[in-house]
Structures are given as C-alpha cells and as structure tokens.
Design a protein around this motif. Sequence first.
Motif, PDB file in Angstrom:
ATOM      1  N   MET A  50       0.836  -1.199   0.000  1.00  0.00           N
ATOM      2  CA  MET A  50       0.000   0.000   0.000  1.00  0.00           C
ATOM      3  C   MET A  50       0.874   1.254   0.000  1.00  0.00           C
ATOM      4  O   MET A  50       0.576   2.237  -0.690  1.00  0.00           O
ATOM      5  N   GLY A  51       1.954   1.214   0.754  1.00  0.00           N
ATOM      6  CA  GLY A  51       2.894   2.333   0.728  1.00  0.00           C
ATOM      7  C   GLY A  51       3.509   2.501  -0.644  1.00  0.00           C
ATOM      8  O   GLY A  51       3.701   3.629  -1.128  1.00  0.00           O
ATOM      9  N   GLY A  52       3.804   1.371  -1.294  1.00  0.00           N
ATOM     10  CA  GLY A  52       4.366   1.443  -2.646  1.00  0.00           C
ATOM     11  C   GLY A  52       3.418   2.108  -3.631  1.00  0.00           C
ATOM     12  O   GLY A  52       3.834   2.898  -4.487  1.00  0.00           O
ATOM     13  N   ILE A  53       2.135   1.786  -3.527  1.00  0.00           N
ATOM     14  CA  ILE A  53       1.153   2.415  -4.410  1.00  0.00           C
ATOM     15  C   ILE A  53       1.122   3.919  -4.189  1.00  0.00           C
ATOM     16  O   ILE A  53       1.146   4.716  -5.146  1.00  0.00           O
ATOM     17  N   ILE A  54       1.095   4.336  -2.933  1.00  0.00           N
ATOM     18  CA  ILE A  54       1.076   5.773  -2.623  1.00  0.00           C
ATOM     19  C   ILE A  54       2.339   6.447  -3.153  1.00  0.00           C
ATOM     20  O   ILE A  54       2.294   7.530  -3.745  1.00  0.00           O
ATOM     21  N   GLY A  55       3.496   5.799  -2.959  1.00  0.00           N
ATOM     22  CA  GLY A  55       4.759   6.379  -3.405  1.00  0.00           C
ATOM     23  C   GLY A  55       4.848   6.519  -4.904  1.00  0.00           C
ATOM     24  O   GLY A  55       5.314   7.548  -5.419  1.00  0.00           O
ATOM     25  N   SER A  56       4.385   5.502  -5.636  1.00  0.00           N
ATOM     26  CA  SER A  56       4.454   5.577  -7.097  1.00  0.00           C
ATOM     27  C   SER A  56       3.524   6.652  -7.634  1.00  0.00           C
ATOM     28  O   SER A  56       3.869   7.395  -8.565  1.00  0.00           O
ATOM     29  N   LEU A  57       2.323   6.764  -7.052  1.00  0.00           N
ATOM     30  CA  LEU A  57       1.392   7.813  -7.488  1.00  0.00           C
ATOM     31  C   LEU A  57       1.939   9.193  -7.170  1.00  0.00           C
ATOM     32  O   LEU A  57       1.859  10.116  -7.995  1.00  0.00           O
ATOM     33  N   ALA A  58       2.508   9.348  -5.973  1.00  0.00           N
ATOM     34  CA  ALA A  58       3.041  10.656  -5.576  1.00  0.00           C
ATOM     35  C   ALA A  58       4.197  11.073  -6.465  1.00  0.00           C
ATOM     36  O   ALA A  58       4.298  12.236  -6.878  1.00  0.00           O
ATOM     37  N   ALA A  59       5.078  10.128  -6.784  1.00  0.00           N
ATOM     38  CA  ALA A  59       6.241  10.468  -7.625  1.00  0.00           C
ATOM     39  C   ALA A  59       5.822  10.806  -9.043  1.00  0.00           C
ATOM     40  O   ALA A  59       6.308  11.782  -9.626  1.00  0.00           O
ATOM     41  N   GLY A  60       4.928  10.005  -9.617  1.00  0.00           N
ATOM     42  CA  GLY A  60       4.551  10.200 -11.011  1.00  0.00           C
ATOM     43  C   GLY A  60       3.678  11.405 -11.251  1.00  0.00           C
ATOM     44  O   GLY A  60       3.811  12.090 -12.273  1.00  0.00           O
ATOM     45  N   PHE A  61       2.777  11.704 -10.314  1.00  0.00           N
ATOM     46  CA  PHE A  61       1.796  12.758 -10.545  1.00  0.00           C
ATOM     47  C   PHE A  61       2.066  14.044  -9.764  1.00  0.00           C
ATOM     48  O   PHE A  61       1.423  15.059 -10.038  1.00  0.00           O
ATOM     49  N   TRP A  62       2.984  13.987  -8.821  1.00  0.00           N
ATOM     50  CA  TRP A  62       3.244  15.197  -8.032  1.00  0.00           C
ATOM     51  C   TRP A  62       4.724  15.551  -7.980  1.00  0.00           C
ATOM     52  O   TRP A  62       5.131  16.637  -8.429  1.00  0.00           O
ATOM     53  N   LEU A  63       5.549  14.653  -7.471  1.00  0.00           N
ATOM     54  CA  LEU A  63       6.954  15.004  -7.266  1.00  0.00           C
ATOM     55  C   LEU A  63       7.648  15.408  -8.564  1.00  0.00           C
ATOM     56  O   LEU A  63       8.206  16.516  -8.662  1.00  0.00           O
ATOM     57  N   LEU A  64       7.665  14.522  -9.548  1.00  0.00           N
ATOM     58  CA  LEU A  64       8.395  14.813 -10.787  1.00  0.00           C
ATOM     59  C   LEU A  64       7.814  15.988 -11.565  1.00  0.00           C
ATOM     60  O   LEU A  64       8.551  16.907 -11.939  1.00  0.00           O
ATOM     61  N   PRO A  65       6.494  16.021 -11.826  1.00  0.00           N
ATOM     62  CA  PRO A  65       5.984  17.154 -12.609  1.00  0.00           C
ATOM     63  C   PRO A  65       6.100  18.494 -11.898  1.00  0.00           C
ATOM     64  O   PRO A  65       6.282  19.527 -12.544  1.00  0.00           O
ATOM     65  N   VAL A  66       5.995  18.506 -10.581  1.00  0.00           N
ATOM     66  CA  VAL A  66       5.996  19.775  -9.843  1.00  0.00           C
ATOM     67  C   VAL A  66       7.394  20.196  -9.437  1.00  0.00           C
ATOM     68  O   VAL A  66       7.782  21.364  -9.578  1.00  0.00           O
ATOM     69  N   TRP A  67       8.198  19.254  -8.956  1.00  0.00           N
ATOM     70  CA  TRP A  67       9.488  19.599  -8.356  1.00  0.00           C
ATOM     71  C   TRP A  67      10.689  19.214  -9.202  1.00  0.00           C
ATOM     72  O   TRP A  67      11.786  19.707  -8.950  1.00  0.00           O
ATOM     73  N   GLY A  68      10.549  18.330 -10.142  1.00  0.00           N
ATOM     74  CA  GLY A  68      11.688  17.904 -10.941  1.00  0.00           C
ATOM     75  C   GLY A  68      12.487  16.814 -10.252  1.00  0.00           C
ATOM     76  O   GLY A  68      12.239  16.456  -9.095  1.00  0.00           O
TER      77      GLY A  68
END
Length: 960
Positions: A419-437
């Motif tokens: 479950m943590g992995g799902i949250i982490g992958s969604l956060a990285a793909g849709f928030w971290l990378l597009p917003v912060w680089g």
Amino acid sequence: MGKKTVFEKKTKTRRFYDFFLLIAFFLSGATSLSLEVSWSKELSYLLGVDIYGATTVVTAFMAGLGIGALLVARFCKWTRASIKSYGILQLVIGICGLVSIPVFRSTLPLFSFLYDQLNYDSGFFLLARFTLVFGLMLIPVILMGMTLPLVVGVSYGRVKGRFAYRAGLLYGVNTIGAVAGTLVAGFVLIPTVGIFKTCFFTGMVDFGIGIAVLWFARLGAARLSASGAKTRAASAEFDRKGESHGVRKPFLEHRFSWPAIVFLLSGMLALALEIIWFRLLARIIGPSVHAFSIMLVIYLLGIGVGSVAGSSWVRRLRDHRMPIAVLLFVVGTCPLVTLLLINRLPIWYGRLFLWLSQDVFTVWNLMIQGLIASILIFPATLAFGAMFPLITRAYGVESTATGRQMEASVGTLYFYNTMGGIIGSLAAGFWLLPVWGVKTSIIIVAIASLVLSAVLFQVSFQGSRIKKALCGGIFVVPVLLMAFSPKLDHTILNAGLFSEMINKKQFRQIDSKNPDLGRLLFFHEGINNSVAVVANKFKDGNLTLHLTGNWVSTTEFHGRFHLKFLSHLPMLFARQHRTVGVIGYGTGITAGTTLQYPDVERVNIFELEPGVIKASAYFDYINQKPLEDPRTHLYMVDGRSHLTYEKFHYDVITADPIHPHVAGAGNLYTRDFYQIAEDRLNPGGIFCQWIPLAGISPESYNAILNTVHDVFPHTALFSFFGESVVLGSKTPIRIDWAAFEKRFYSPAVFEDFKSLDIRTPYNLVSFFMGGEQQIDAYLSDTRIICSDDNVWLEHHMPDDLYDRSLKNLYFMLREKIHDDGFAALVQILPGLSLNQLARELAGLVIDGDAAYQLAQRAGQAQNYRLMEKYLKETFADFNSLHFYAAGLELADYLSTDQRIDEAVSILHVLQKNHPAFSHAFGREAAIMIRMGKKENATSILKQGLMFSPGDPVLEAMLET
C-alpha cells in the motif's frame, strides 16, 4: 545410535524441505515477474503508453498483492494450513497464466464501452478503467500475494526463533527469482515466442510448481511443521477465548504498530525512488525496452540481495530499532551522494561504451547499462531489502508482548508495504516529478527517510545526551550533501548522448568538463517525459526537440522535409481531406502544414505529453500556430487508443511516432495498429507514416515496410535526406496530374512548398522512391510482420542502435528498389509529363558553394552586380555550406543599396532556417532602427533573444 540416526534423517529431510521451498519460491518469483512484464505490454495496447495506463497496471498489480497478503493474515486458519495450500495457489496461478492473454484480448468491447460512455480524461473514466484492469488481474495477483505470507506462516511452528530469518530469506530468494523472470521474459521469451506463448509457458511453469509442491507434501514433508502444532493450537485457543469474551480481531491487526508504519513509509520511499530513478536513467542510458529491463533488474536485485543479507544478520541483533534507523539513514543518504555524480554519468556511460563495446550489440552493452544503473539504484535498494527481515523481527517482538498471532505478521507487513508502494508511485509520477523535478524530488524523498531515521535513532538510542548529540551529528553529512550538490545540467542530461556515442570519433571530441552540446532554451519535467528545446545542438543554428533525452525533431531545413511531407503527401493524394488525424504533435509542423489546405474542416491532434504543448511557443515561428486554428482539436491522449475506441472516421491519418528504439513506440509500428488505422479511414482515405532511415538495420526497416504493406495493399514510398514516408490505402493511390497540380498551387500550400524550395509539382515527385509493384518486388524475401504479440521490432531495435556498421539506408533503397523508368509514378499520377519531369530534374542541379566563391571574387573586383548575382545563386541552394553567410552578405548589400524590402525578406528566410544564429535578427533590428521603427526593432530583438538568450550584441541593441 538409533536416536542419532533418526535425528540426522530428520535434519536432512528438513534441509531438503528448506531447499525445495527456496527453489519453488525462486521459480514463482520468476514467473510472477514474467507475467507482470507480459501483462504490462499487452495491457498497453488497451490502455495506451501514457503514465495513466502504466500506473493503472502497476497499481492494480500491487493492490492485488497487498490484498492477497492481508487475506492470509486475517483469515488463514493456521491449525489447518499446510504447504499443500501453497501448491494449490500455484496451480490456480498457472491456470490463470495460461488463459490470461486471450481473456485480456476479449475485453476490448468493455474498454470501448467505457470510452464511449465516459470522458477519456475524466476521473470517472480512469477509476472505471482501473476497476476493469484490477478485475482482470484480480485472481492471479491476489493469489501471488498470498504465497509468501502463507508459506512463512505455516513454517512458524517449526522455525519460531528463526522466523524473521526465514521470512527474509524467502522474500529475498523470491525477489531474486523476479530478477531472473525479468531477464528471461524481456530478453528471451517475449522477443522469441511473443506475449501469448510467454504467458502460456509461464503458466505451465507455475502449474508445474504447484504439482511439484503437492507431490512433495504428499510424501510427508509437510509433517515437519507438526512440531509447531502446539503453538498453533495455543494460538487457536487464544482466538477462541477472544471470541468467547466478545473480543474481535481488527481487520488490520497491529495497525498502530511502529514496525508496520515504518514498513508502509519505506514502501512509499522505495517506489517513489524507483519512478524517479527510472525517469533519470532513461536520459542517461536511453529509453529502450532493454534499458528499462536492466533498470528493473538492478532494482529487484538490490532488494533481493539485501533481504537475503538482512535475514542472516537479524539473528545476531538484539535491538532492531537502531539497525532499521541505520538502514533508513542509508536510504536517505545514498541518493544524495548520487546527486554529486549525476551530471557526469552520461559522459561516463559514453566513455565505458567506447572502452568496452564492440561495433555490434553484445552483452557488454547491457553490462555497461547495468553498471551505470547500479551506481544510482543498488546501494539504497540493498538497504530497502535488508529492512524486511529486521522489521519482521521487530514486529514479532511486539506480537509476543501483546500475545497476538505471529504467523500473520508477514501478511500484515506485506500489505502495509505494498500500500505504501502504491502511494509512493502515485506521488512520484503525478506530483513530485511534474511539480518539483528530479533533483528536488530526490531531496524530498531523502529528507523523509532521514527524518524517519532520526526519530528511530532518538527513540532507540540508550545513552547520555552528549552521545545522542554525537549520534545525531551524523545527519550533518546528508545536510552538507544537499547544500553542496550541484544544479542538474539539463543540457547534458537531455542531449541524448546514449545515441551520440556510437559515433566514436565525434564522441571522443566532447570535452568532459565543458561539453558543447547546444544551448538549453526550455525544459519541462512532464508527466510522461522530460521535454527540452535545445538551440544549435548540431552547430547549424536550429532548434531540436528532446523527449527524455532522446532528440525527436529538428527545425533544420532538411529535417523539416519529412514533417512537411507527412501532411503534404497524403493530403495531395487522398480522395478528399476534410477530416485529418495527426498522431504526435511534436514541433507542430505537420499539423500546421495540414491546415494550409482550404478544404480541411477538422484536424484531430493526439499528443501524450503536455510538456510538448508548452514547448510549442518555440516552434510557432515555423509551424503556422496550428493550436490557434479553430479547426484544430487537441486530444491529450494516446493516439492509438483514441483511434481504437473512438468511432470517428478520417480522410487522412498521419503518424509521426518516436524512433522505434524507444520503449512503447513499437505500438505504432504493428500490423494491429495499422488495421485499426485502416478501419478508421473513409473510402479513398490515405494513411501516412514516417519510417526512419538512420539508426535502423535493413532487416528492421523492411519489417516495418512489409507490415504496412501487409495491411495496406496499395502503397507508395517517398524518401528525402535520410528519411522516408510511406503512403498506404485500401484502394489504389491515384490522382490525375491536373488535380494534383491544382492542389499543389493552392495559394497557402504553394507558399509552404516554396519555403522548402519546391517550386513545382515536378520538384515534389522527384522524391518518389517506389510504387506498389516495386515495393512488392523489393519485399519479396521479407517474411517478418511486426505484431502486437511478437513485439519483434521493439526488442530488435536496441541491437540496431549500437550497431556502428549501419549507414543511412537511403542509398540501399535507391540501389535495391527496381528502377521502372517512372512507370509506377505515372500509374499513381496519370497525365504526368515525363519529358517535363526530366527537364525539371536536370534544372535542380545548383552548385551554391562554387557560386559563393565567384561572388567573393566579384566583390573583391568591386563588380557588385555580378556579386549580387552569384550570392543569389548561393542563397537559392539550401544545401550550400555558405547559405547563411551568402544571405547575410546579400542582405547587407541590398540594405546599403536601399532595397530594404528585399533585404528584410532575405533576413526573414535566414531567421526561419537558422533561428539560433543571432546575426539575422541583429541585422533586421538595425534596419528598423535606421528607419525609426524602434517598436519593430524591439520586437525583433526580443524574438532573437528567445532563441539566443544572453547574446551580448542583441542585448546591447535592446538596451540602447
């Protein structure tokens, strides 16, 4: 002696039992990843190759694993469970693997229904699609998630004190098996036998594992767990007492336990880093299917080896909080260390390639990619893997203290981690990378890990305040790493050096300290790709568009031809061209060209990456701004998916896919895709696609052309300056020459052709390479057809990319396609005058370089009229090395001669063809200033600075 012999026999039996389980778990790990890799590719045809499709598959897979683990933890009756249960699970998984691909392919009507009923970009659509995919994968993936906690739980009564060791060992071996599955599926099975047979074979292996486990259990090996019967009986008694006193076990047992929370957070960190690392590594070692397989192998290998190593340490540790804190510190610090190296990795990769590789693809290429990936990934993943047995042990200590069931611990922990992995992958793909680089995303994940580590340090450290302070002092190291880490050099990371290094001589000339790779004008970390616009990459004054480091398009004169022809050729030959579908926006040149035709009523553009649209402002000077045209309809969606599900029909469909060596691009080069396109064409409609002539072998090129020709029996091939475009139709490609000329000379269309120095329709048809019968003869020995199932092209192209013996295929095609004396050309263009064609072809021979030398001599002799004549001849030859210099000299002369309009017209041509050279902008601005048009001069200077930011001459003129 008798007792000793019995004891020795039991010991040997137990060892054999343990060894058998390790082999079984290794194989089941291999089959699970083999199925996941195959399913991910198969589902990409139904979902598309964007991040939403990929995330849907990964999330469904991980959710299924987590649910399966939780079901075992919550409902398994340990007094009744045995190794037979594992065998039955594997049998069912095997059956699911056998039938999975036919089941997936049968669901096309369901996906079509969702596409029809819901907006493709709505949250409801994405949720419904996820639900459908999860339903498809539900049974096998949940069963996969049940296997590890079931086997470990069943073993508890026998191993007890070695429970964490056993859990970590089985988990590690299973993960290492996943490494083998990734390699075998990605490099052997799928390229050799295709997706369906890969899943069928994998299902047979799973079925065989199940049979072997049941056979083994029948021999009595499962009796070895009988020593734990009392323990399980006591556990069952505890459950009965709890139930008799009205106490209900919570569904998420120990939900407030700190080890479970740590494991959930570590799962988030692990998957977030995986997404970030893969995006970064694609720019360093390339975005091919082989490269992504290698990245996954290194990631899984680190976790597997780490878990096996951690399982051997766990028995020697008393306090488990401190080691977990240390591992989290390693997880947080290692990515920060790599930040010091990232800007150097593309150069190092190239240097290793030159040192170790040969002139063709070998295993060394994969090993070099693995080494570079290991530098980023392996240290942190070792720590992630070692955490599993340690957290299992810590969780067990708490379970013993609370009197709760230890057998269920692995299932509960595995659920939290996934479950943590799902949250982490969604956060990285849709928030971290597009917003912060990339860099900031790495720092955010590192800080999260370090904060968690610091909390555990403070809780677990037994000592004075001074010792605690000294221990906390180690966190100064990551702080310093963050403070002194260099800014990411996006020019290097987006230069696509992985494709440049095959030119050994040129690559060796790159200065590792100050590589001259062009000037970065625009960078955007998109949701699917990183997008960059680079000026003067090839020292030609032009712009290049880069996706994930791979340059995909250029504004250079010759490089524009295929982008223009992807529109012009089908529009000229189609029976009508009111509705047009354009797959891939890129620089917008193809879409803008299409809109020059007056009969066009609607152009649907399909583009995956929003960053490409954001970059379009840099290409508006050359693409006629298609996005501002009311006839344009932009769909941010996978083009193949839209054609599959949307029932709209087109007169023309034109596709400009990324080079087929890029993972996922192969979806647009298969017979299945061409059949979809054929179904969406109106009668007399034309399908048109670019096929590269560089970085591709004759075998791969012929396979693509043969696949197009297999679906579209009527084809025509055009080639120019190292690129080719193929036309395909269900009906004969034919238009009368008079109608062809009329379309050609339509005012806007003719002006566009003149920008390519194509002045007559005879100039245009000179690029004709071969017609239907010629292509039939050329492909007579070609048997390969690229299909969705065989994925032949996508797995063959990485070999082509590293084959330095390959040359541009233009001359091969000229030599091998039979010269029929223009008979095929006359067949598709009845009424064409071959005599006129011969005269026009003879008149195309211009030697601009020789004319430039004559112009220089005339200028020295002060014969300015003759100089003007020769400069104009040079300027008429776009292939001349002196084209730009001749244009500047001609504009200067005309300006001095007060022929301002002529001078400005020439400067506009120079600006359009070489925007990254600032001279033409400066010259025009100076003319405007002399004429008193300061506002015009300011606008021109700002446009020049857009393409040459920081140019001292333009900035000085702007300031004055």
